[in-house]
Design an enzyme around this catalytic site. Structure first.
Site, PDB file in Angstrom:
ATOM      1  N   PRO A   1      36.274   3.982  23.926  1.00 58.70           N
ATOM      2  CA  PRO A   1      36.703   3.258  25.013  1.00 58.70           C
ATOM      3  C   PRO A   1      38.025   3.818  25.911  1.00 58.70           C
ATOM      4  O   PRO A   1      38.805   3.085  26.179  1.00 58.70           O
ATOM      5  CB  PRO A   1      37.071   1.839  24.788  1.00 58.70           C
ATOM      6  CG  PRO A   1      37.542   1.931  23.130  1.00 58.70           C
ATOM      7  CD  PRO A   1      36.755   3.190  22.604  1.00 58.70           C
ATOM      8  N   CYS A   2      37.808   5.002  26.418  1.00 62.63           N
ATOM      9  CA  CYS A   2      39.103   5.344  27.179  1.00 62.63           C
ATOM     10  C   CYS A   2      39.121   4.583  28.396  1.00 62.63           C
ATOM     11  O   CYS A   2      40.190   4.848  29.094  1.00 62.63           O
ATOM     12  CB  CYS A   2      38.841   6.877  27.676  1.00 62.63           C
ATOM     13  SG  CYS A   2      37.291   7.519  28.437  1.00 62.63           S
ATOM     14  N   HIS A   3      38.156   3.893  28.974  1.00 63.79           N
ATOM     15  CA  HIS A   3      38.197   3.179  30.176  1.00 63.79           C
ATOM     16  C   HIS A   3      39.249   2.044  29.998  1.00 63.79           C
ATOM     17  O   HIS A   3      39.626   1.622  30.943  1.00 63.79           O
ATOM     18  CB  HIS A   3      36.862   2.533  30.491  1.00 63.79           C
ATOM     19  CG  HIS A   3      36.536   1.521  29.567  1.00 63.79           C
ATOM     20  ND1 HIS A   3      35.512   2.182  28.371  1.00 63.79           N
ATOM     21  CD2 HIS A   3      36.279   0.286  29.452  1.00 63.79           C
ATOM     22  CE1 HIS A   3      35.250   0.993  27.905  1.00 63.79           C
ATOM     23  NE2 HIS A   3      35.416   0.072  28.329  1.00 63.79           N
TER      24      HIS A   3
END
Length: 158
Positions: A121-123
């Protein structure tokens, strides 16, 4: 290497991997290729878990991952997996968790090279001031995902 596609509210997800795990999950504005016939067995669980996420049935992924990158990048991506659904963290905090706040630029660059969209989950990583900075899939997708995970888009998915 097997390939699959999934239509999502944010575009077409491209999924690539094999029995050793997912190597690539990316999002595009392209449509699913007309010659795509079926989801390969190696990718079926990944496609299903992504579909469950977008339908609001999944907040945690349980998949075998096999991203390609440097040892440092892999450390960053592993740490991203510890950012819970519905939460965000700054690049600075992520750098501190990795043991070196001075490595913030390298951490941010590694975050941007994450090959496994959404599942890693880089977001969920934002600027220290709360701003939505940098996102390979486009800032509008980052905003959508953060709002979705905080419950702001429930009922308006499809």
């Amino acid at each position: 290497m097997s390939v699959a596609y999934l239509q999502t509210p944010l575009g077409t997800a491209y999924i690539e991997g094999d029995a050793d795990g997912l190597q690539i999950v990316s999002i595009t504005n392209d449509t699913i290729p007309s010659d795509f016939v079926s989801i390969p067995e190696d990718l079926a669980i990944g496609v299903q878990q992504l579909a469950d996420y977008f339908s609001g049935k999944r907040t945690v992924f349980d998949l075998k991952l096999n991203p390609k990158g440097t040892d440092f990048q892999k450390r960053v991506w592993e740490e991203l997996l510890n950012v819970p659904f519905g939460r965000t963290m700054s690049y600075l905090e992520l750098s501190r968790r990795l043991g070196d706040e001075k490595a913030i630029r390298a951490v941010a660059a590694s975050n941007g090279k994450n090959p496994i969209w959404l599942i890693v989950p880089c977001h969920r990583i934002i600027g220290s001031d709360g701003s939505l900075t940098g996102y390979a899939g486009g800032l509008w997708r980052k905003k959508w995902l953060i709002e979705f995970e905080k419950g702001g888009l429930q009922g308006s998915l499809f």
